[in-house]
Design a protein around this motif. Structure first.
Motif, PDB file in Angstrom:
ATOM      1  N   PRO B 140       0.817  -1.216   0.000  1.00  0.00           N
ATOM      2  CA  PRO B 140       0.000   0.000   0.000  1.00  0.00           C
ATOM      3  C   PRO B 140       0.855   1.273   0.000  1.00  0.00           C
ATOM      4  N   ALA B 142       0.343   4.251   1.103  1.00  0.00           N
ATOM      5  CA  ALA B 142       0.405   5.019   2.354  1.00  0.00           C
ATOM      6  C   ALA B 142       1.513   4.458   3.253  1.00  0.00           C
ATOM      7  N   LEU B 143       1.590   3.126   3.292  1.00  0.00           N
ATOM      8  CA  LEU B 143       2.589   2.462   4.138  1.00  0.00           C
ATOM      9  C   LEU B 143       4.009   2.772   3.641  1.00  0.00           C
ATOM     10  N   SER B 145       4.905   5.402   1.843  1.00  0.00           N
ATOM     11  CA  SER B 145       5.204   6.819   2.070  1.00  0.00           C
ATOM     12  C   SER B 145       5.653   7.036   3.505  1.00  0.00           C
ATOM     13  N   VAL B 146       4.962   6.390   4.450  1.00  0.00           N
ATOM     14  CA  VAL B 146       5.334   6.521   5.868  1.00  0.00           C
ATOM     15  C   VAL B 146       6.750   5.971   6.080  1.00  0.00           C
ATOM     16  N   PHE B 147       7.027   4.824   5.469  1.00  0.00           N
ATOM     17  CA  PHE B 147       8.340   4.186   5.598  1.00  0.00           C
ATOM     18  C   PHE B 147       9.444   5.113   5.071  1.00  0.00           C
ATOM     19  N   LEU B 149       9.359   8.460   4.464  1.00  0.00           N
ATOM     20  CA  LEU B 149       9.513   9.722   5.204  1.00  0.00           C
ATOM     21  C   LEU B 149      10.137   9.483   6.590  1.00  0.00           C
ATOM     22  N   ALA B 150       9.702   8.417   7.241  1.00  0.00           N
ATOM     23  CA  ALA B 150      10.257   8.106   8.577  1.00  0.00           C
ATOM     24  C   ALA B 150      11.764   7.882   8.463  1.00  0.00           C
ATOM     25  N   SER B 200       6.210  18.007  10.412  1.00  0.00           N
ATOM     26  CA  SER B 200       5.335  17.275   9.483  1.00  0.00           C
ATOM     27  C   SER B 200       4.414  18.236   8.739  1.00  0.00           C
ATOM     28  N   VAL B 203       6.529  19.764   6.076  1.00  0.00           N
ATOM     29  CA  VAL B 203       6.812  18.741   5.060  1.00  0.00           C
ATOM     30  C   VAL B 203       5.594  18.548   4.162  1.00  0.00           C
ATOM     31  N   TYR B 204       4.417  18.490   4.786  1.00  0.00           N
ATOM     32  CA  TYR B 204       3.191  18.268   4.003  1.00  0.00           C
ATOM     33  C   TYR B 204       2.979  19.401   3.000  1.00  0.00           C
ATOM     34  N   ILE B 208       2.825  18.907  -0.953  1.00  0.00           N
ATOM     35  CA  ILE B 208       1.652  19.326  -1.732  1.00  0.00           C
ATOM     36  C   ILE B 208       2.085  20.239  -2.884  1.00  0.00           C
ATOM     37  N   PHE B 212       2.169  16.155  -4.494  1.00  0.00           N
ATOM     38  CA  PHE B 212       1.940  14.908  -3.751  1.00  0.00           C
ATOM     39  C   PHE B 212       0.450  14.569  -3.721  1.00  0.00           C
ATOM     40  N   GLU B 213       0.126  13.319  -4.076  1.00  0.00           N
ATOM     41  CA  GLU B 213      -1.286  12.900  -4.031  1.00  0.00           C
ATOM     42  C   GLU B 213      -1.415  11.563  -3.307  1.00  0.00           C
ATOM     43  N   GLY B 214      -0.763  11.460  -2.183  1.00  0.00           N
ATOM     44  CA  GLY B 214      -0.856  10.246  -1.377  1.00  0.00           C
ATOM     45  C   GLY B 214       0.182   9.192  -1.717  1.00  0.00           C
TER      46      GLY B 214
END
Lengths: 201, 250
Positions: B140, B142-143, B145-147, B149-150, B200, B203-204, B208, B212-214
């Motif tokens: 996915p 979202a997962l 992207s989180v990985f 960015l983290a 954050s 960053v967002y 954007i 960025f679209e997810g």
């Protein structure tokens, strides 16, 4: 929690990975685009803070931060924990890949319990609320860890000085430390940015 | 956990090597690694586990990974197994149980083997290559992207933390358990988290403004060649063989 590959039995790996997969799927479904940077950076922030060693007598412990994570991220804590533990496994080799599910579950469930407590009970002292949430986080982690090991192999519960007994004794000081840490942290955040603490599961 | 371990052996230098492990396409390598780790966890035979560990170690050396790097990473994790091993061995009192010793060695070999495989994965390709590969594995967005960015911001936070530590030491901070220190740590945790949220938001906005679209855009992964497939199939065959061999041995 950093259980290595091979420490728990195959049926336990399958069961915990399935449950974590379900929780993760639910959390991802609810994630909005604008929440992605916040979850990522909080995941990184928690990861870094868990590197700090807190002194207890001649030794030191690393904080779990399950309670604090649950309070701040609610249901999204599952994603942050999964990613944090994945990074710890691949960067430091702390934990494992087949045990990623169980390691996530061991902290995610107590984090969600801490969030429920924090948002459901009304106490005058925000410090006390944070303290109890921190304690719930540690108790939940230990109970789940002990259960997972107990059902994985009899070797972990064999004898008076068994792995399970030692885990319980070792986590007792962390109970107080984590409670204090979460209490002070929540008290500090509530003064600076109270809106951050109103996340529900 | 020692953050210096990540940079200690100059990861970039290791990534730039050109062995058969480095040339192996990321997705194929990740699938092969996961398959082999599952196979190892499934094993119970000590001779087979030690043989598998030996083969993985030789494979890592043949990929140009220095012996000292592999050895140091394994030694770092050794105390965890010792801490677990002592109660397993001595928890039941004397005489020591052969079964307990066998169980401990089995768990240790499983842990060390999977650890070696993870070392191979991160030392034979850059994090960017791993990320690019994972982006094309139906994970996915979202997962992912989180990985991503983290991982990116992790090192900034580590720098912040190290600076705070230096500041504390220069102000005569004493590393001991006290209510004042717990308050200090609590406020430090709160500070890091508030800073994470503030960053954050910036960053967002930056993401954007870049469309960025997810989903974080990634470059195309390397093409899977027949050699890559062959390497993966060989690992899969090896995994099946050790599982079958164990069934035959037991």
């Amino acid at each position: 929690m950093h259980l290595s590959d091979g420490v728990i039995s195959i049926p336990m790996v399958v069961a915990t990975t399935t449950i974590t997969g379900g929780l993760l799927f639910q959390s991802i479904r609810k994630v909005k685009e604008e929440q992605i940077p916040m979850i990522s950076l909080l995941s990184g922030g928690f990861f870094v803070f868990s590197l700090i060693s807190l002194p207890i007598g001649p030794t030191s412990v690393h904080p779990l931060l399950a309670g604090l994570l649950g309070i701040m991220l609610g249901g999204k804590a599952v994603i942050a924990l999964f990613i944090g533990l994945l990074l710890q496994a691949i960067l430091f080799q702390h934990g494992g890949l087949t045990t990623l599910g169980v390691n996530t579950l061991l902290v995610a469930v107590p984090a969600l319990m801490a969030n429920l407590f924090f948002n459901s009970f009304k106490l005058k002292s925000i410090f006390l609320k944070g303290f109890i949430s921190g304690v719930i986080g540690v108790i939940g982690c230990v109970l789940l860890l002990v259960s997972v090991l107990y059902f994985s192999s009899p070797h972990y519960s064999n004898g008076f000085f068994s792995v399970i007994h030692l885990i319980i004794v070792n986590y007792l000081p962390l109970l107080i430390i984590e409670g204090l840490l979460t209490g002070f942290s929540v008290e500090f955040i509530s003064r600076i940015r109270p809106s951050v603490l109103s996340v529900e599961v | 956990m020692n953050i210096k371990l990540i940079n200690q052996y100059n990861l970039q230098k290791l990534h730039q090597k050109s062995s058969w492990g480095h040339r192996w396409e990321t997705r194929c390598k990740l699938i092969a690694t996961m398959l082999l780790i599952i196979g190892i966890v499934y094993l119970h035979s000590l001779p087979l586990l030690s043989l598998t560990f030996g083969i993985i170690f030789i494979a890592a050396l043949s990929m140009g990974l220095p012996f000292i790097v592999l050895f140091t990473r394994l030694v770092v994790i050794l105390p965890f197994f010792l801490l677990m091993g002592i109660p397993i061995l001595f928890g039941g009192g004397y005489p020591l149980s052969v079964e307990a010793l066998q169980f401990l060695l089995t768990v240790t070999f499983k842990g060390f083997s999977s650890l070696l495989l993870m070392i191979i994965v991160i030392y034979t390709q850059s994090p960017q290559e791993i990320f690019n590969g994972m982006a094309y594995m139906k994970i996915p967005s979202a997962l992912l992207s989180v990985f991503f960015l983290a991982y990116r911001y992790l090192f900034l936070f580590i720098n912040d933390l190290q600076n705070t530590r230096k500041a504390l030491i220069s102000r005569s901070y004493r590393h001991q358990f006290s209510k004042e220190n717990m308050k200090l740590y609590g406020q430090l945790a709160g500070g890091i988290l508030i800073k994470s949220i503030d960053t954050s938001e910036t960053v967002y906005k930056a993401m954007i403004s870049r469309g960025f679209e997810g989903k974080i855009p990634t470059s195309l992964p390397k093409k899977v060649s027949s050699i890559d497939l062959l390497k993966t199939i060989l690992v899969a065959c090896f995994t099946i063989s050790i599982i079958l061999l164990e069934g035959w041995l037991i």
